[in-house]
Design a protein around this motif. Structure first.
Motif, PDB file in Angstrom:
ATOM      1  N   SER A 265       0.822  -1.207   0.000  1.00 41.46           N
ATOM      2  CA  SER A 265       0.000   0.000   0.000  1.00 41.46           C
ATOM      3  C   SER A 265       0.859   1.261   0.000  1.00 41.46           C
ATOM      4  O   SER A 265       0.532   2.254  -0.654  1.00 41.46           O
ATOM      5  N   LYS A 266       1.964   1.219   0.718  1.00 41.04           N
ATOM      6  CA  LYS A 266       2.788   2.424   0.872  1.00 41.04           C
ATOM      7  C   LYS A 266       3.849   2.569  -0.222  1.00 41.04           C
ATOM      8  O   LYS A 266       4.095   3.661  -0.714  1.00 41.04           O
ATOM      9  N   SER A 267       4.457   1.445  -0.618  1.00 34.16           N
ATOM     10  CA  SER A 267       5.615   1.562  -1.506  1.00 34.16           C
ATOM     11  C   SER A 267       5.292   1.357  -2.973  1.00 34.16           C
ATOM     12  O   SER A 267       5.962   1.914  -3.850  1.00 34.16           O
ATOM     13  N   GLN A 268       4.293   0.528  -3.277  1.00 39.24           N
ATOM     14  CA  GLN A 268       4.008   0.244  -4.681  1.00 39.24           C
ATOM     15  C   GLN A 268       2.684   0.875  -5.137  1.00 39.24           C
ATOM     16  O   GLN A 268       2.150   0.535  -6.183  1.00 39.24           O
ATOM     17  N   LYS A 269       2.145   1.728  -4.331  1.00 34.40           N
ATOM     18  CA  LYS A 269       0.960   2.521  -4.672  1.00 34.40           C
ATOM     19  C   LYS A 269      -0.286   1.684  -4.964  1.00 34.40           C
ATOM     20  O   LYS A 269      -1.117   2.062  -5.775  1.00 34.40           O
TER      21      LYS A 269
END
Length: 487
Positions: A265-269
Motif C-alpha cells: 500500500s505504501k511503496s508500490q501505490k
C-alpha cells in the motif's frame, strides 16, 4: 474466641405485602416522569444529574429494606424486557404492572395455578382486542404522531420521520439506523447507498484521515484465515491493469500478511483495504453469502486452489471507517440478489439478524447524528431518538393504536366480566390514562405502535405472575459470639 454464627430465618407472613410496598414506592417516583409534561428526577449516582426517563430512574432506585428492594428488582426486570423489545414504553409497563399486582393481591387468591390460568386467559383476550381495534390506515400525519408521542420533541420528530418515511410506501420496513455524535448544532441524518458491514479498519496505517476509499476495487472474499503471504501473493500480482484498488475480507489476517499488504500500500501505490468477516459461525457464512450474491462473485474457502482472477469480484466503491464498511455495486439486473431478498423477507419473523441483513441488501442503512454541543444532554437526546425510531418502524410494520392508555380503555369496555382475578386485571387497564388525566396534550392526539402496547401488556402480566408466585422469604443473619470454645 469470636465465632461467626450464621442462621437462616424462614419468614412467610406479609412477604407479598412488603414487596408490593417497594413496587408502589418505586412506581410512584417513576410515574412523575410519565407523559408529555413528565418532570425531572434528581439522581445521585457518582454526582447529581437530572433525568426524565422512567427506565433510567427505575434502574437507579435501591431501597434499604431487602423485600421492598426485591419489588424494585421485579420492576427493573420487566422494564428491561420492554426496553429490549421496543425501546419505548418502560414507564407504562411499570405503572400498569404495579396496578396489576395491587389489584390481584386484593382478591386474596393465593392459588398460583388459578392466577396463572386466569392471567393467561385475560392476556389472550386483551391482545386479540388490541389487534382488532388498531387503526387500519397509517399515513404521514399518523406516523408523525406516533414518533412525537414517543419523544415529545418536534426536532426529533422531524428528523426521525425523514429517516424512516419511505416505509410508508412499502408494507414492511427493514432498516439499520446508527446513532453518532456530531459537533454540528442540530440533528441530521445520512443515508448510505450500499451494503453495510459492521466491521471497520483493522490498522489505521492503511487509512487517510480515518477512512479508506477504494474506487472500482477488486474484492476478495475469503471464508478462512490468511496466515501467510504465499496464500495471496499470486493474486495480488495478477491484478495488473490500471486499477490497483483491492478489498479483502477474511476471518483473520496474520501480522505477516498485514505488514506485507501495508508495504504494498505504501511503496508500490496499491490502494488496499482489509476487514474481518462479520459475525461468527453460521451467521458469518450467511453474511458472506450475502456479500458474494450482492457482488455477483464467489466465496473462497480453499485459497491455494481457487484464489484466481475468475473467483474474485469487483465493486464500484468501498468506504471503510473505524466502525463500518460500505460496499457499493450498481446492479443492473441480479436475479440471485432478488431471490435472496425475497427468501429473507419470507423468513424474517422477528429475527433481528435477518432484519439487519435485509436492510443491508436493500440499501436501507442510515445514521442519525446527535449534537455533542450539550454533552450533558447527549445521552438523554440519543435515548429519545432511539425510542422514536423504534416506535416509528414498529408502527409501519405492525400498525398503530390510540396512545397513552386510550387503547387499553377501549378494550376494557369490550372485555367480559369473568373471574375475580380476570376482573381485577380488567379494572387495572384504566391506570395509564388516569395517571395522565391532569396532563394537557394541547389538542394533540397521541398514537402508539400496536406492537409496543402488546409488549407492554404482556410484560406487565409477566410481572404479576412472578409477584403472585412468591410465598416465603429465607433471611440470612450473621452474629458474633465470644463465649464459644472451638476445639
Amino acid at each position: 474466641m469470636k465465632v461467626i454464627i450464621v442462621k437462616n430465618y424462614l419468614i412467610s407472613e406479609n412477604v407479598k405485602e412488603k414487596i408490593l410496598e417497594g413496587i408502589n414506592e418505586a412506581s410512584t417516583m417513576i410515574s412523575k416522569t410519565f407523559g408529555p409534561q413528565g418532570k425531572n428526577v434528581i439522581i445521585d449516582d457518582y454526582g447529581l444529574y437530572l433525568s426524565s426517563d422512567g427506565y433510567t430512574v427505575c434502574n437507579s432506585i435501591c431501597l434499604e429494606n431487602p423485600l421492598e428492594n426485591f419489588g424494585v428488582k421485579l420492576l427493573q426486570n420487566v422494564a428491561n424486557l420492554t426496553k429490549k423489545q421496543c425501546g419505548d414504553g418502560t414507564t407504562s409497563t411499570i405503572i400498569l404492572g404495579s396496578e396489576f399486582c395491587k389489584n390481584v393481591l386484593k382478591t386474596k387468591i393465593n392459588d398460583v395455578r388459578i392466577v396463572n390460568t386466569e392471567t393467561n386467559d385475560f392476556e389472550k383476550d386483551a391482545l386479540e382486542l388490541l389487534d382488532k381495534n388498531k387503526i387500519e390506515k397509517i399515513d404521514e400525519e399518523k406516523l408523525r404522531k406516533v414518533i412525537y408521542t414517543s419523544c415529545n420533541n418536534k426536532e426529533i420528530e422531524n428528523i426521525v420521520f425523514e429517516t424512516i418515511k419511505e416505509g410508508l410506501i412499502e408494507k414492511n420496513l427493514y432498516e439499520i439506523v446508527n446513532y453518532k455524535p456530531t459537533l454540528r448544532k442540530r440533528l441530521y441524518y445520512e443515508k448510505y447507498e450500499g451494503m453495510f458491514l459492521e466491521r471497520g479498519i483493522i490498522s489505521t496505517y492503511f487509512s487517510k484521515n480515518g477512512k479508506i476509499i477504494l474506487e472500482n476495487p477488486y474484492v476478495i472474499i475469503v471464508n478462512d484465515d490468511i496466515k501467510t503471504i504465499n496464500e495471496i501473493e499470486n493474486i495480488i500480482y495478477d491484478i495488473k491493469d490500471g486499477h490497483k484498488d483491492i478489498f479483502i475480507i477474511a476471518n483473520y489476517f496474520s501480522k505477516e500478511v498485514v505488514d506485507y499488504l501495508l508495504f504494498l500500500s505504501k511503496s508500490q501505490k496499491y490502494n488496499i483495504g482489509i476487514v474481518l468477516t462479520p459475525e461468527y459461525s453460521l451467521n458469518r457464512n450467511e453474511i458472506l453469502e450475502d456479500i458474494a450474491i450482492y457482488l455477483n462473485t464467489f466465496i473462497v474457502t480453499n485459497k491455494t486452489l481457487y484464489l484466481t482472477m475468475e473467483t474474485i469480484g469487483k465493486a464500484d466503491y468501498v468506504e471503510i471507517t473505524k466502525d463500518y464498511t460500505i460496499i457499493k455495486k450498481n446492479n443492473q439486473k441480479n436475479e440471485k440478489l432478488e431471490k435472496r431478498i425475497s427468501y429473507l423477507k419470507d423468513n424474517v419473523d422477528g429475527n433481528d439478524l435477518i432484519k439487519n441483513r435485509l436492510a443491508s441488501l436493500t440499501k436501507k442503512v442510515k445514521t442519525i447524528y446527535i449534537p455533542l454541543e450539550k454533552e450533558y444532554d447527549y445521552e438523554l437526546i440519543k435515548e429519545k431518538v432511539m425510542n422514536a425510531v423504534n416506535s416509528g418502524i414498529r408502527a409501519i410494520n405492525y400498525g398503530i393504536s390510540k396512545g397513552k392508555g386510550m387503547a387499553f380503555l377501549e378494550i376494557q369496555e369490550k372485555l367480559e366480566n369473568k373471574s375475580e382475578v380476570y376482573n381485577s386485571l380488567k379494572d387495572s387497564l384504566k391506570i395509564i390514562s388516569k395517571t395522565l388525566e391532569n396532563k394537557v396534550y394541547d389538542e394533540f392526539e397521541p398514537l402508539d405502535a400496536t406492537a409496543n402496547l402488546k409488549d407492554i401488556l404482556s410484560n406487565s402480566l409477566h410481572l404479576v405472575r412472578l409477584f403472585m408466585s412468591i410465598d416465603g422469604y429465607v433471611k440470612r443473619s450473621e452474629k458474633e459470639s465470644t463465649n464459644i470454645d472451638v476445639f
